[in-house]
Write an enzyme that holds these catalytic residues in place. Structure first.
Site, mmCIF file in Angstrom:
data_model
loop_
_atom_site.group_PDB
_atom_site.id
_atom_site.type_symbol
_atom_site.label_atom_id
_atom_site.label_comp_id
_atom_site.label_asym_id
_atom_site.label_seq_id
_atom_site.Cartn_x
_atom_site.Cartn_y
_atom_site.Cartn_z
ATOM 1 N N ASN A 156 -15.914 27.122 -63.142
ATOM 2 C CA ASN A 156 -14.966 26.510 -62.207
ATOM 3 C C ASN A 156 -15.567 26.382 -60.806
ATOM 4 O O ASN A 156 -14.858 26.142 -59.839
ATOM 5 C CB ASN A 156 -13.660 27.331 -62.155
ATOM 6 C CG ASN A 156 -13.890 28.758 -61.670
ATOM 7 O OD1 ASN A 156 -15.000 29.118 -61.300
ATOM 8 N ND2 ASN A 156 -12.834 29.556 -61.655
ATOM 9 N N HIS A 162 -17.134 28.799 -59.124
ATOM 10 C CA HIS A 162 -17.112 29.997 -58.271
ATOM 11 C C HIS A 162 -18.525 30.556 -58.063
ATOM 12 O O HIS A 162 -19.404 30.381 -58.897
ATOM 13 C CB HIS A 162 -16.131 31.062 -58.791
ATOM 14 C CG HIS A 162 -16.555 31.859 -59.970
ATOM 15 N ND1 HIS A 162 -15.745 32.076 -61.065
ATOM 16 C CD2 HIS A 162 -17.691 32.548 -60.228
ATOM 17 C CE1 HIS A 162 -16.370 32.835 -61.930
ATOM 18 N NE2 HIS A 162 -17.557 33.148 -61.451
ATOM 19 N N GLU A 184 -13.202 32.654 -56.035
ATOM 20 C CA GLU A 184 -12.538 31.714 -56.932
ATOM 21 C C GLU A 184 -12.026 30.487 -56.173
ATOM 22 O O GLU A 184 -11.819 30.546 -54.955
ATOM 23 C CB GLU A 184 -11.353 32.422 -57.612
ATOM 24 C CG GLU A 184 -11.736 33.619 -58.464
ATOM 25 C CD GLU A 184 -12.371 33.218 -59.801
ATOM 26 O OE1 GLU A 184 -12.905 32.104 -59.914
ATOM 27 O OE2 GLU A 184 -12.334 34.042 -60.734
ATOM 28 N N ASP A 234 -21.280 41.373 -56.330
ATOM 29 C CA ASP A 234 -19.915 41.733 -56.713
ATOM 30 C C ASP A 234 -19.875 42.856 -57.738
ATOM 31 O O ASP A 234 -20.908 43.268 -58.275
ATOM 32 C CB ASP A 234 -19.183 40.485 -57.246
ATOM 33 C CG ASP A 234 -20.007 39.689 -58.258
ATOM 34 O OD1 ASP A 234 -21.000 40.224 -58.773
ATOM 35 O OD2 ASP A 234 -19.650 38.534 -58.530
HETATM 36 C C1 GLP Z 1 -19.491 36.002 -63.061
HETATM 37 C C2 GLP Z 1 -20.222 36.487 -61.799
HETATM 38 C C3 GLP Z 1 -20.916 35.357 -61.083
HETATM 39 C C4 GLP Z 1 -21.675 34.506 -62.058
HETATM 40 C C5 GLP Z 1 -20.708 33.890 -63.023
HETATM 41 C C6 GLP Z 1 -21.360 32.955 -64.021
HETATM 42 O O1 GLP Z 1 -18.185 35.619 -62.863
HETATM 43 N N1 GLP Z 1 -19.364 37.143 -60.901
HETATM 44 O O2 GLP Z 1 -21.774 35.900 -60.101
HETATM 45 O O3 GLP Z 1 -22.380 33.495 -61.374
HETATM 46 O O4 GLP Z 1 -20.098 34.956 -63.741
HETATM 47 O O5 GLP Z 1 -21.827 33.665 -65.106
HETATM 48 P P1 GLP Z 1 -22.796 33.114 -66.198
HETATM 49 O O6 GLP Z 1 -24.132 33.059 -65.559
HETATM 50 O O7 GLP Z 1 -22.741 34.122 -67.294
HETATM 51 O O8 GLP Z 1 -22.289 31.785 -66.614
#
Ligand code: GLP
Length: 243
Positions: free
Chosen positions: A136, A138, A143, A67
């Site tokens: 959440n 995702h 989402e 992404d």
């Molecule tokens: C972002 C990314 C995800 C990632 C998520 C969790 O929203 N788009 O790919 O898995 O954050 O992030 P973190 O690993 O910092 O908790």
């Protein structure tokens, strides 16, 4: 699903890095699906270390990232392009022509999404898709409540995601409100999925993802239907999991 329980983030990162490096060693021209966020940073550090020791080469590897924020230039220090270069690509021998990240500045979003879908299809399923998971549930930026059958698309970020990611920006107002993300359909087309989850704040979502129903309300729950998932999580993330 295979589950590796690590005692902490350092062990989690090493274990997951071992899985990634095994893929690269067995198939030097493999296609890696890569993720951003804080979860994979330890993996990238470990892989860089092994590369610097001469144990690993990424010269033939292709990558495709999950992404990108919509509207952030690549030069912005919170763009995922910048993240990947500073945390990984600039420290290894990867061919920068083999790096793929959605273009968050694309003038025509539809054209960009089609381009990205075709690219993923051309790989015939990435060999290994690395995933983190949001609080959440995702994955990528898919989402809760979004359809499972989507390919790459433009998404409105959930308020909880904006809040969670505000720690990387000056304040929540600066967090982009939209992103381009691989859809669940793209993610599920991977040959193998490596999900890394760390910390107590993810414990509830992790339990819901694998020990609750498969539902778009918990995007990661779709992984229950993937035939080859490895979960590497620390004790804190697995604290609500019934093993
Ligand atoms: C972002 C990314 C995800 C990632 C998520 C969790 O929203 N788009 O790919 O898995 O954050 O992030 P973190 O690993 O910092 O908790």
């Amino acid at each position: 699903m295979r589950i590796y329980k690590a005692k902490d983030y350092a062990e989690l990162s090493r274990r997951a890095a071992n899985i990634v490096s095994a893929h690269v060693i067995i198939k030097p021209n493999c296609v890696l699906g890569l993720a951003t966020g804080s979860s994979p940073i330890g993996i990238y550090k470990q892989l860089i270390e092994w590369y610097k020791k001469g144990d690993l080469s990424f010269a033939e590897v292709s990558t495709v990232n999950l992404d990108e924020y919509y509207g952030l230039p690549k030069s912005h220090d919170q763009s995922y392009d910048y993240f990947m270069k500073s945390n990984f690509f600039n420290h290894i021998d990867i061919d920068h022509n083999k790096i793929n990240i959605p273009n968050g500045l694309a003038e025509d979003v539809e054209v960009e999404c089609t381009r990205y879908n075709q690219l993923i299809s051309s790989f015939n399923g990435v060999d290994l898709q690395l995933l983190g998971m949001g609080n959440n549930g995702h994955i990528g930026f898919n989402e809760p409540g979004r359809a499972f059958e989507l390919g790459t698309h433009l998404v409105e970020l959930a308020p909880t995601t904006i809040e969670a990611n505000a720690r990387f920006f000056k304040n929540a107002d600066e967090v982009p409100k939209k992103a381009l993300t691989m859809g669940i359909k793209n993610i599920m087309s991977a040959q193998k999925i490596l999900l890394v989850v760390s910390g107590e704040s993810k414990a509830e979502a992790l339990k819901n993802a694998f020990q609750g129903p498969v539902t778009p309300e918990v995007p990661a729950s779709i992984l229950q239907l993937h035939p080859n998932v490895t979960l590497v999580a620390d004790e804190a993330a697995l604290s609500k999991f019934e093993i």
